[in-house]
Design an enzyme around this catalytic site. Structure first.
Site, PDB file in Angstrom:
ATOM      1  N   GLY A  60       0.915  -1.196  -0.059  1.00 43.43           N
ATOM      2  CA  GLY A  60       0.011  -0.038   0.014  1.00 43.43           C
ATOM      3  C   GLY A  60       1.005   1.372   0.142  1.00 43.43           C
ATOM      4  CB  CYS A  87       5.582  -4.212   0.193  1.00 44.12           C
ATOM      5  SG  CYS A  87       6.290  -2.777  -0.480  1.00 44.12           S
ATOM      6  CE1 TYR A  88       1.771   1.100   5.722  1.00 49.98           C
ATOM      7  CE2 TYR A  88       0.044  -0.446   5.883  1.00 49.98           C
ATOM      8  CZ  TYR A  88       0.640   0.496   6.054  1.00 49.98           C
ATOM      9  OH  TYR A  88       0.014   1.305   7.338  1.00 49.98           O
ATOM     10  CG  HIS A 179       5.005  -6.100  -4.669  1.00 47.81           C
ATOM     11  ND1 HIS A 179       3.721  -5.878  -3.993  1.00 47.81           N
ATOM     12  CD2 HIS A 179       5.914  -5.051  -4.091  1.00 47.81           C
ATOM     13  CE1 HIS A 179       4.034  -4.532  -3.559  1.00 47.81           C
ATOM     14  NE2 HIS A 179       5.148  -4.117  -3.297  1.00 47.81           N
ATOM     15  CD  GLU A 181       1.902  -8.657  -4.695  1.00 47.71           C
ATOM     16  OE1 GLU A 181       3.039  -9.288  -4.293  1.00 47.71           O
ATOM     17  OE2 GLU A 181       1.629  -7.517  -4.213  1.00 47.71           O
ATOM     18  N   GLY A 233     -20.839  -7.938 -27.327  1.00 43.96           N
ATOM     19  CA  GLY A 233     -20.206  -8.936 -28.469  1.00 43.96           C
ATOM     20  C   GLY A 233     -18.899  -9.241 -27.516  1.00 43.96           C
ATOM     21  N   GLY A 234     -18.290  -8.651 -26.799  1.00 44.20           N
ATOM     22  CA  GLY A 234     -16.945  -9.336 -26.228  1.00 44.20           C
ATOM     23  C   GLY A 234     -17.242 -10.185 -25.218  1.00 44.20           C
ATOM     24  CB  VAL A 235     -14.939 -12.674 -23.803  1.00 41.82           C
ATOM     25  CG1 VAL A 235     -13.732 -11.832 -23.297  1.00 41.82           C
ATOM     26  CG2 VAL A 235     -14.790 -14.081 -23.276  1.00 41.82           C
ATOM     27  CG  ASP A 236     -15.074  -8.799 -20.285  1.00 46.04           C
ATOM     28  OD1 ASP A 236     -14.399  -9.854 -20.716  1.00 46.04           O
ATOM     29  OD2 ASP A 236     -14.713  -7.592 -20.331  1.00 46.04           O
ATOM     30  CE  LYS A 378     -11.134  -9.172 -22.190  1.00 43.90           C
ATOM     31  NZ  LYS A 378     -12.211  -8.160 -22.052  1.00 43.90           N
TER      32      LYS A 378
END
Ligand code: XMP
Length: 522
Positions: A60, A87-88, A179, A181, A233-236, A378
């Protein structure tokens, strides 16, 4: 949405831009996670019937050396569950447990190499991590720990971070300065997985559990009401529609809005494909005049997004009325849309853009919003799409933003610029497909710059707009690299665009990565 029958990892969000990547790394290993901002973490911990088995404390922007900084809720420290600070998260863990953090004098941003202390190599946190002498990690910090808290040992270090990894193996507390991640820490996922193993997780979470839970949640939330889903029309939005359809069947109607800023052929193609593939009702609405007149002369990107968001909702509300009052609106909002607007879980991260389906929604909207994908990236949505049986031609489509070509047209949007853009974009995508590169690229498009330049065609002077081509590789849209086309591809594409698209006389290729750029131009 909470899953009750899986071991749960609580992620306490201190406002890092990459907090969600922690969840993502863990989900890849089959660990179910929930992110809560630090202010609400105590309530989240105490309030749920199934208590988290362990917690991760995110990075953070605050400084743990200041007394008024965000704190780890005391209930977590008292609970005895294993903790892992990043980290933080490491710094505040040390401060609260009696160690010391120093501010400002040891800034470090970028790649670093850490090593394990020789007598600590057997710690279970190192399984598959630090197998060779050093391990590449990503540092991004202004402060650092200068004295570990009582009970902790230093188990890993780097030249610049003598306390790169600290551990109290009795309490199963760990703290890392780097980090794990982010992708730039190539083996970081293993470290997080090892922590989950140390904490006793059974690694039983999968995309099919997500699907089950999401469907159950939507069913409970929507009840017997009607619901509309904005389909782009998108995947989402396709995956959102399929999930909602699985949950509430014929209560769902999809609405496809042609706002005049779609790519070539899309307004006809998307509803047709959707009806044919899924047999879900789709209403097509032609709102081109409405959107384009409201956007006339508007140059500011945030203003464009707000207008588009409001008009979308206006159109949906009108259609919902005619459907006999649908009270719910489903949207394909993803985590990167959320984190760049506010932090996904209400935590304190800074705003980059108000993606229209998040920040652009009017405050007094009549709908209750259903966003089943708002914690996913995504590539996770693509996995879910496959799980739901979505054809590969949909799953693999490049993302297309809700505000469409408006944000690829810096400055004021006009019909003539949009037409130029549609044509240039079609040529670019055609070239990419012809060269077999479509699936190697995460997203590719043309943008039109509000800059005219002088050219010469035949024997005549031209004074026309500039087209910029953008193609990026990415895993999740959070970071991206430009795609390294061959020069011959670029020159052939530029030639085709200039020859085939009136209104352009110059083509440039954007080689900016994200960060510092963003993928879209606005
Ligand atoms: P940026 O430009 O923020 O884009 O790097 C990351 C991804 O998000 C898409 N994007 C949007 N999607 N509404 C959307 O639905 C928006 O306002 C919006 N802005 C960007 C972008 O196309 C890319 O895939």
């Amino acid at each position: 949405m909470s899953i009750r029958h899986h071991d749960k990892m609580l992620i306490v969000d201190f406002g890092s831009q990459v907090t969600q990547l922690i969840a993502r790394r863990l989900r890849e290993s089959g660990v179910y996670c929930e992110i809560h901002p630090f202010q609400r973490a105590a309530a989240a911990f105490a309030g749920d019937a199934v208590r988290p088995k362990a917690a991760i404390l995110s990075g953070g922007p605050a400084s743990a050396a200041r007394s008024e900084c965000p704190k780890i809720p005391q209930v977590l420290l008292d609970s005895g569950i294993p903790l892992f600070g990043i980290c933080y998260g490491q710094q505040i863990l040390m401060e609260q447990l009696g160690g010391r953090v120093e501010s400002g004098r040891h800034r470090e941003f970028g790649r670093a190499y850490i090593s394990a202390l020789p007598d600590q190599r057997d710690d279970p946190i190192f399984d598959g991590f630090l197998e060779s002498e050093t391990e590449e990690v990503w540092m991004s910090h202004g402060d650092r720990v200068v004295r570990e808290a009582p009970g902790f040992k230093i188990i890993g270090q780097s030249p610049n971070a003598p306390m790169a990894i600290v551990a109290d193996s009795k309490r199963r507390y760990y703290g890392v300065q780097f980090h794990p991640e982010v992708h730039h820490t190539p083996n970081g996922g293993k470290l997080l997985r090892n922590f989950a193993r140390v904490a006793g997780f059974s690694f039983d979470w999968s995309m099919s559990s997500f699907r089950e839970e999401a469907v159950a949640h939507i069913r409970r939330y929507v009840g017997t009401s009607k619901i509309v889903c904005g389909l782009s029309g998108g995947v989402d939005s396709s995956v959102t529609a399929l999930l909602v359809h699985e949950a509430v069947g014929s209560q769902l109607t999809c609405i496809f809005v042609d706002h005049g800023m779609l790519r070539r052929g899309e307004a006809a193609e998307v509803p047709r494909l959707f009806r044919k593939h899924y047999n879900i009702p789709v209403e097509s609405v032609d709102s081109q005049d409405l959107f384009l007149s409201k956007l006339e002369g508007v140059e500011d990107p945030e203003a464009k997004r707000k207008i588009i968001g409001e008009l979308f909702v206006q159109v949906f509300q009108e259609r919902a009325k005619s459907l006999g009052n649908a009270n719910f609106l489903a949207q394909g909002t993803l985590y990167p849309d959320v984190i760049e607007s506010v932090s996904a879980s209400g935590g304190p991260s800074s705003k980059i853009k108000s993606h229209h389906n998040v920040g652009g929604l009017p405050a007094k909207m009549k709908f209750r919003v259903v966003e089943p994908l708002r914690t996913l990236f995504k590539d996770e949505v693509r996995k879910l799409g496959r799980e739901l049986g979505l054809p590969e031609s949909f799953v693999g489509r490049h993302p297309f933003p809700g505000p469409g070509l408006a944000i690829r047209c810096p400055g004021a949007v006009t019909r003539s610029k949009l037409e130029i853009l549609r044509q240039a974009d079609a040529v670019f995508i055609d070239q990419i497909r012809a060269y077999g590169l479509y699936d190697e690229i995460w997203q590719a498009f043309a943008a039109i710059l509000p800059v005219k330049s002088v050219g010469v065609m035949g024997d005549d002077r031209t004074y026309e707009f500039t087209c910029v081509l953008r193609a990026v590789t990415s895993v999740d849209g959070m970071t991206a690299d430009y795609f390294p086309f061959q020069h011959s591809f670029l020159s052939e594409t530029a030639n085709r665009i200039i020859n085939e698209v009136p209104g352009l006389n110059r083509v440039v290729y954007d080689i900016t990565s994200k960060p510092p750029g963003t993928i879209e131009w606005e």
